[in-house]
Design a protein around this motif. Structure first.
Motif, PDB file in Angstrom:
ATOM      1  N   ALA A   1       3.721   8.182   3.273  1.00  0.00           N
ATOM      2  CA  ALA A   1       3.097   9.216   4.117  1.00  0.00           C
ATOM      3  C   ALA A   1       1.698   8.783   4.540  1.00  0.00           C
ATOM      4  CB  ALA A   1       3.052  10.549   3.379  1.00  0.00           C
ATOM      5  N   GLY A   2       0.954   8.202   3.610  1.00  0.00           N
ATOM      6  CA  GLY A   2      -0.399   7.741   3.922  1.00  0.00           C
ATOM      7  C   GLY A   2      -0.409   6.596   4.913  1.00  0.00           C
ATOM      8  N   TYR A   3       0.488   5.634   4.725  1.00  0.00           N
ATOM      9  CA  TYR A   3       0.558   4.513   5.661  1.00  0.00           C
ATOM     10  C   TYR A   3       0.918   5.008   7.060  1.00  0.00           C
ATOM     11  CZ  TYR A   3       0.765   1.467   1.495  1.00  0.00           C
ATOM     12  OH  TYR A   3       0.496   0.819   0.315  1.00  0.00           O
ATOM     13  N   ARG A   4       1.869   5.934   7.117  1.00  0.00           N
ATOM     14  CA  ARG A   4       2.278   6.459   8.426  1.00  0.00           C
ATOM     15  C   ARG A   4       1.133   7.219   9.103  1.00  0.00           C
ATOM     16  NH1 ARG A   4       8.456   7.830   6.688  1.00  0.00           N
ATOM     17  NH2 ARG A   4       9.331   5.879   7.458  1.00  0.00           N
ATOM     18  N   ALA A   5       0.381   7.971   8.326  1.00  0.00           N
ATOM     19  CA  ALA A   5      -0.765   8.699   8.891  1.00  0.00           C
ATOM     20  C   ALA A   5      -1.803   7.710   9.415  1.00  0.00           C
ATOM     21  CB  ALA A   5      -1.371   9.626   7.840  1.00  0.00           C
ATOM     22  N   PHE A   6      -2.067   6.670   8.648  1.00  0.00           N
ATOM     23  CA  PHE A   6      -3.020   5.645   9.053  1.00  0.00           C
ATOM     24  C   PHE A   6      -2.548   4.964  10.337  1.00  0.00           C
ATOM     25  CE2 PHE A   6      -4.810   1.403   9.101  1.00  0.00           C
ATOM     26  CZ  PHE A   6      -6.147   1.617   8.782  1.00  0.00           C
ATOM     27  N   LEU A   7      -1.252   4.637  10.406  1.00  0.00           N
ATOM     28  CA  LEU A   7      -0.704   3.941  11.564  1.00  0.00           C
ATOM     29  C   LEU A   7      -0.665   4.815  12.811  1.00  0.00           C
ATOM     30  CD1 LEU A   7       2.046   1.902   9.729  1.00  0.00           C
ATOM     31  CD2 LEU A   7       0.112   0.956  11.017  1.00  0.00           C
ATOM     32  N   GLN A   8      -0.717   6.124  12.643  1.00  0.00           N
ATOM     33  CA  GLN A   8      -0.800   7.001  13.819  1.00  0.00           C
ATOM     34  C   GLN A   8      -2.103   6.733  14.576  1.00  0.00           C
ATOM     35  OE1 GLN A   8       0.662  10.778  14.152  1.00  0.00           O
ATOM     36  NE2 GLN A   8       2.585   9.746  13.694  1.00  0.00           N
TER      37      GLN A   8
ATOM     38  N   ALA B   1     -10.844  14.339   7.419  1.00  0.00           N
ATOM     39  CA  ALA B   1     -11.159  12.936   7.162  1.00  0.00           C
ATOM     40  C   ALA B   1     -10.044  12.041   7.701  1.00  0.00           C
ATOM     41  CB  ALA B   1     -11.324  12.706   5.665  1.00  0.00           C
ATOM     42  N   PRO B   2     -10.404  10.854   8.201  1.00  0.00           N
ATOM     43  CA  PRO B   2      -9.372   9.931   8.685  1.00  0.00           C
ATOM     44  C   PRO B   2      -8.513   9.435   7.513  1.00  0.00           C
ATOM     45  CG  PRO B   2     -11.518   8.867   8.686  1.00  0.00           C
ATOM     46  CD  PRO B   2     -11.741  10.309   8.326  1.00  0.00           C
ATOM     47  N   PRO B   3      -7.279   9.067   7.787  1.00  0.00           N
ATOM     48  CA  PRO B   3      -6.415   8.537   6.727  1.00  0.00           C
ATOM     49  C   PRO B   3      -7.053   7.319   6.070  1.00  0.00           C
ATOM     50  CG  PRO B   3      -5.160   8.951   8.722  1.00  0.00           C
ATOM     51  CD  PRO B   3      -6.608   9.120   9.076  1.00  0.00           C
ATOM     52  N   ASP B   4      -6.874   7.213   4.758  1.00  0.00           N
ATOM     53  CA  ASP B   4      -7.498   6.167   3.954  1.00  0.00           C
ATOM     54  C   ASP B   4      -6.427   5.168   3.503  1.00  0.00           C
ATOM     55  OD1 ASP B   4      -8.834   4.608   2.092  1.00  0.00           O
ATOM     56  OD2 ASP B   4      -9.527   6.288   0.881  1.00  0.00           O
ATOM     57  N   LEU B   5      -6.475   3.970   4.066  1.00  0.00           N
ATOM     58  CA  LEU B   5      -5.488   2.946   3.734  1.00  0.00           C
ATOM     59  C   LEU B   5      -5.568   2.562   2.256  1.00  0.00           C
ATOM     60  CD1 LEU B   5      -3.241   1.096   4.759  1.00  0.00           C
ATOM     61  CD2 LEU B   5      -5.010  -0.572   5.370  1.00  0.00           C
ATOM     62  N   GLN B   6      -6.768   2.468   1.713  1.00  0.00           N
ATOM     63  CA  GLN B   6      -6.921   2.084   0.309  1.00  0.00           C
ATOM     64  C   GLN B   6      -6.338   3.140  -0.632  1.00  0.00           C
ATOM     65  OE1 GLN B   6      -7.742  -0.953  -0.790  1.00  0.00           O
ATOM     66  NE2 GLN B   6      -7.748  -1.433   1.392  1.00  0.00           N
ATOM     67  N   ALA B   7      -6.490   4.412  -0.268  1.00  0.00           N
ATOM     68  CA  ALA B   7      -5.900   5.477  -1.092  1.00  0.00           C
ATOM     69  C   ALA B   7      -4.381   5.366  -1.083  1.00  0.00           C
ATOM     70  CB  ALA B   7      -6.345   6.845  -0.585  1.00  0.00           C
ATOM     71  N   SER B   8      -3.820   5.040   0.075  1.00  0.00           N
ATOM     72  CA  SER B   8      -2.362   4.862   0.172  1.00  0.00           C
ATOM     73  C   SER B   8      -1.922   3.664  -0.657  1.00  0.00           C
ATOM     74  CB  SER B   8      -1.954   4.682   1.630  1.00  0.00           C
ATOM     75  OG  SER B   8      -2.298   5.822   2.378  1.00  0.00           O
ATOM     76  N   LEU B   9      -2.698   2.599  -0.619  1.00  0.00           N
ATOM     77  CA  LEU B   9      -2.379   1.418  -1.422  1.00  0.00           C
ATOM     78  C   LEU B   9      -2.413   1.758  -2.909  1.00  0.00           C
ATOM     79  CD1 LEU B   9      -1.750  -1.577  -1.740  1.00  0.00           C
ATOM     80  CD2 LEU B   9      -4.197  -2.037  -1.504  1.00  0.00           C
ATOM     81  N   ARG B  10      -3.376   2.545  -3.331  1.00  0.00           N
ATOM     82  CA  ARG B  10      -3.448   2.947  -4.749  1.00  0.00           C
ATOM     83  C   ARG B  10      -2.204   3.764  -5.124  1.00  0.00           C
ATOM     84  NH1 ARG B  10      -8.853   3.318  -3.325  1.00  0.00           N
ATOM     85  NH2 ARG B  10      -8.755   5.568  -2.941  1.00  0.00           N
ATOM     86  N   GLN B  11      -1.774   4.642  -4.230  1.00  0.00           N
ATOM     87  CA  GLN B  11      -0.549   5.414  -4.481  1.00  0.00           C
ATOM     88  C   GLN B  11       0.653   4.464  -4.611  1.00  0.00           C
ATOM     89  OE1 GLN B  11      -0.055   8.678  -5.022  1.00  0.00           O
ATOM     90  NE2 GLN B  11      -2.239   9.094  -4.877  1.00  0.00           N
ATOM     91  N   HIS B  12       0.696   3.479  -3.749  1.00  0.00           N
ATOM     92  CA  HIS B  12       1.777   2.481  -3.764  1.00  0.00           C
ATOM     93  C   HIS B  12       1.774   1.736  -5.104  1.00  0.00           C
ATOM     94  CE1 HIS B  12       3.927  -0.739  -1.064  1.00  0.00           C
ATOM     95  NE2 HIS B  12       4.463  -0.695  -2.252  1.00  0.00           N
ATOM     96  N   GLN B  13       0.627   1.258  -5.499  1.00  0.00           N
ATOM     97  CA  GLN B  13       0.511   0.496  -6.745  1.00  0.00           C
ATOM     98  C   GLN B  13       0.849   1.344  -7.966  1.00  0.00           C
ATOM     99  OE1 GLN B  13      -3.512  -0.820  -6.048  1.00  0.00           O
ATOM    100  NE2 GLN B  13      -2.817  -2.837  -5.356  1.00  0.00           N
ATOM    101  N   ALA B  14       0.625   2.649  -7.873  1.00  0.00           N
ATOM    102  CA  ALA B  14       0.941   3.559  -8.973  1.00  0.00           C
ATOM    103  C   ALA B  14       2.414   3.974  -8.960  1.00  0.00           C
ATOM    104  CB  ALA B  14       0.053   4.799  -8.886  1.00  0.00           C
ATOM    105  N   GLY B  15       3.156   3.510  -7.952  1.00  0.00           N
ATOM    106  CA  GLY B  15       4.568   3.830  -7.873  1.00  0.00           C
ATOM    107  C   GLY B  15       4.880   5.132  -7.164  1.00  0.00           C
ATOM    108  N   ASN B  16       3.875   5.735  -6.569  1.00  0.00           N
ATOM    109  CA  ASN B  16       4.064   6.979  -5.823  1.00  0.00           C
ATOM    110  C   ASN B  16       4.422   6.628  -4.376  1.00  0.00           C
ATOM    111  OD1 ASN B  16       3.302   8.424  -8.134  1.00  0.00           O
ATOM    112  ND2 ASN B  16       1.140   8.214  -7.598  1.00  0.00           N
ATOM    113  N   LEU B  17       5.647   6.181  -4.188  1.00  0.00           N
ATOM    114  CA  LEU B  17       6.047   5.636  -2.897  1.00  0.00           C
ATOM    115  C   LEU B  17       6.049   6.682  -1.787  1.00  0.00           C
ATOM    116  CD1 LEU B  17       8.866   3.157  -3.971  1.00  0.00           C
ATOM    117  CD2 LEU B  17       6.478   2.663  -3.439  1.00  0.00           C
ATOM    118  N   ASN B  18       6.462   7.908  -2.083  1.00  0.00           N
ATOM    119  CA  ASN B  18       6.467   8.936  -1.037  1.00  0.00           C
ATOM    120  C   ASN B  18       5.065   9.173  -0.500  1.00  0.00           C
ATOM    121  OD1 ASN B  18       9.228   9.287  -1.187  1.00  0.00           O
ATOM    122  ND2 ASN B  18       9.095  10.993  -2.619  1.00  0.00           N
ATOM    123  N   ALA B  19       4.094   9.292  -1.413  1.00  0.00           N
ATOM    124  CA  ALA B  19       2.705   9.513  -0.990  1.00  0.00           C
ATOM    125  C   ALA B  19       2.173   8.294  -0.239  1.00  0.00           C
ATOM    126  CB  ALA B  19       1.825   9.823  -2.199  1.00  0.00           C
ATOM    127  N   ALA B  20       2.507   7.098  -0.720  1.00  0.00           N
ATOM    128  CA  ALA B  20       2.045   5.877  -0.057  1.00  0.00           C
ATOM    129  C   ALA B  20       2.608   5.791   1.356  1.00  0.00           C
ATOM    130  CB  ALA B  20       2.453   4.648  -0.867  1.00  0.00           C
TER     131      ALA B  20
END
Length: 181
Positions: free
Chosen positions: A23-30, A2-21
């Motif tokens: 990683a997700g943002y970087r995958a999306f930006l690739q 599946a393609p990287p999900d920006l909204q899932a990364s944002l949810r990780q960010h909002q939950a304070g899971n910065l490492n996961a966020a």
């Protein structure tokens, strides 16, 4: 896969899971390297982790892609200010205000950055403009900074008025109380 999900990364960010966020943002930006919001969010997550150079790089890229996005320019100013680049921070906050004149955060940030840079005349004018516009958010710290600015301009009476305003809003404000004693 599946393609990287920006909204899932944002949810990780909002939950304070910065490492996961991050990683997700970087995958999306690739896949979409010029996606403004993904670069902005990556910059904010990196900033929250104290990683100023990569945070600034991501926000600079986003700002180059969206030079009239006031919130983004304000974020860039915050990172530049935290990195100690006051002139560049002032430039970003000023650009944010030009893009959106009613963005209160940019006005507050500009006033404080000018104060830190020692440009008392412009800082004072900005603090006065904030009061004239009746922006929400004028807390004790705002009035203390305004008072410090007035003191540096040689206006002791104006400074005392500002410190009293801080104490009126926040009776236990230690910086205001210490300055008045």
């Amino acid at each position: 896969m599946a393609p990287p999900d920006l909204q899932a990364s944002l949810r990780q960010h909002q939950a304070g899971n910065l490492n996961a966020a991050i990683a997700g943002y970087r995958a999306f930006l690739q896949q979409q390297p010029e996606h403004v919001e993904a670069n902005r969010l990556l910059g904010l997550a990196l900033f929250a982790r104290g990683q100023l150079p990569p945070a600034r790089e991501a926000l600079e890229l986003a700002a180059n892609l969206a030079p009239s996005n006031a919130a983004l320019l304000n974020d860039l100013g915050n990172v530049r200010r935290a990195a100690g680049d006051r002139a560049a921070a002032i430039e970003a906050f000023s650009a944010a205000i030009r893009a959106e004149p009613d963005l209160a955060f940019a006005h507050f940030n500009l006033a404080d950055a000018l104060l830190e840079a020692g440009d008392m005349q412009r800082a004072n004018a900005t603090y006065n403009d904030i009061i004239a516009r009746s922006f929400a958010g004028m807390d004790g710290d705002f009035h203390v900074n305004r008072g410090l600015c007035r003191l540096r301009l040689g206006d002791a009476e104006g400074a005392m008025e500002a410190f009293r305003a801080a104490l009126k809003l926040e009776p236990g404000h230690s910086r205001a109380a210490a300055t008045l004693s």
